[in-house]
Enzyme design. Sequence first.
Site, PDB file in Angstrom:
ATOM      1  N   THR B  45       0.795  -1.183  -0.116  1.00 61.56           N
ATOM      2  CA  THR B  45       0.122   0.081   0.085  1.00 61.56           C
ATOM      3  C   THR B  45       0.938   1.323  -0.106  1.00 61.56           C
ATOM      4  OG1 THR B  45      -1.805   1.224   1.430  1.00 61.56           O
ATOM      5  CG2 THR B  45      -0.220   0.160   2.497  1.00 61.56           C
ATOM      6  N   GLU B  46       0.687   2.104  -0.873  1.00 62.86           N
ATOM      7  CA  GLU B  46       1.522   3.196  -1.387  1.00 62.86           C
ATOM      8  C   GLU B  46       1.919   4.267   0.115  1.00 62.86           C
ATOM      9  OE1 GLU B  46      -1.163   2.563  -3.002  1.00 62.86           O
ATOM     10  OE2 GLU B  46      -2.051   4.587  -3.582  1.00 62.86           O
ATOM     11  N   ASN B  47       0.834   4.217   0.950  1.00 58.80           N
ATOM     12  CA  ASN B  47       1.240   4.920   2.037  1.00 58.80           C
ATOM     13  C   ASN B  47       2.218   4.538   3.170  1.00 58.80           C
ATOM     14  OD1 ASN B  47      -1.008   3.137   2.229  1.00 58.80           O
ATOM     15  ND2 ASN B  47      -1.583   4.337   4.311  1.00 58.80           N
TER      16      ASN B  47
END
Lengths: 215, 218
Positions: B45-47
């Site tokens: 997840t890019e966060n």
Amino acid sequence: MAKIITADEAAAMVSDGDTILVGGFLAVGSPEAICDALVSSNVKNLTLICNDTGWPERGVGKLIINKQFKKVIASHLGTNKETGRQMSEGELEVELNPQGTLIERIRAGGVGLGGFYTPTGVGTPVAEGKETRVINGREMLLEMPLRGKFAFIKAFVGDKHGNLRYQATGRNFNPEIALAADIVIAEVDHLVDFMDPDDVVTPGVLVDYIVRRDI
Amino acid sequence: MDVREKVGRRGARLFKDGMLVNLGIGMPTSLSNYIPEGIKLHFQTENGAIGFGPTPEKGFENPYLTNAGANPLTILPGGCYFDSATSFGLIRGGHVDATVLGVLEVDEKGNLANYMVPGKLVPGMGGAMDLATGSKMVVVVTEHCDKKGNPKILKQCSLPLTAKESVDWILSELALIEVTEDGLVLREIAPNTTIEEVQSKTEATLTIPIEGVKVMEY
């Protein structure tokens, strides 16, 4: 040693027209007590550099509702409709950046780089007006560094030397933002005397002030 | 089976064991429900996490652990967290093996548009441009036509692009299409449709490969 201050004291340092960087991703890992204090201080005409404009009721989103920004540099506005309204009615200047470009511009600003070339955004509206160059056979855009006067970051644990550790996906933009401002203020959930040096993510020398959430 | 299940079941079979995968919000997320047995994937997840697990039970949420849509996550043994510069270093640097994205439009050159409708919808691109540009394999999942019945798979996108010439596969409830240098190649069609129906609902011209078009298996 980082000086311990209150959220209100942190907010009182900010003047009209300043550029602030705020950590967090949709308010996760955002310094919410400092954001609330900035709403109370009602400082205006700020420029915001942040991944997004949060939620109307959380984080930097509250400053949007209170119309405290003249310009926002972000990657995503979708969770706060007021940002879109202010933008479309000409009340707010918005510069949208791809998320990876935004964080790398902040990183470049913090680590003394004059910019970088990235393939992200080639052939899209992001490329308009930007210098391009073919590197290793691939077209790239020149993106410039970003810095601000204040960095407001959020950590899970801090120590009295200013060292910081984050929790889970609360880390996000915070470590890069800590390098990219003149004055760095960290809001921490827990303050300890010292940390295991191996656990430190953000070196304490970067942090000027700490706002405690555990008292 | 609804559209999400059809797309989810077929889409999940595009992955190979050990891939690092990033799924967009919405229809792309449905692929994670149908990963075939024997295939182990690493989800990013890019966060800032790799190796996340299912949604936590109510009362067990960690406010610091969310996906890119701010929904609560859990983390699995072997998982890890990192900052956004590292996360997009993984994405832009070609370390993400596959990304799955929804679209407003996609075209025969592999251009995709999914982040704005000028004057109407300007939410920002978030991480979509980096994901579409940097991932080794870009899969677009979509309903074959929009709500008005107009094709979404076009000769040329009319909306502002998210990324140029970056899509590898287009998957809908009707077809699996490969984007090649020579245009769109129809690889599979759903059991309840025909090549003619798929072409009639697609603005771009579909090439029929010499080896034929397979019927999709779920």
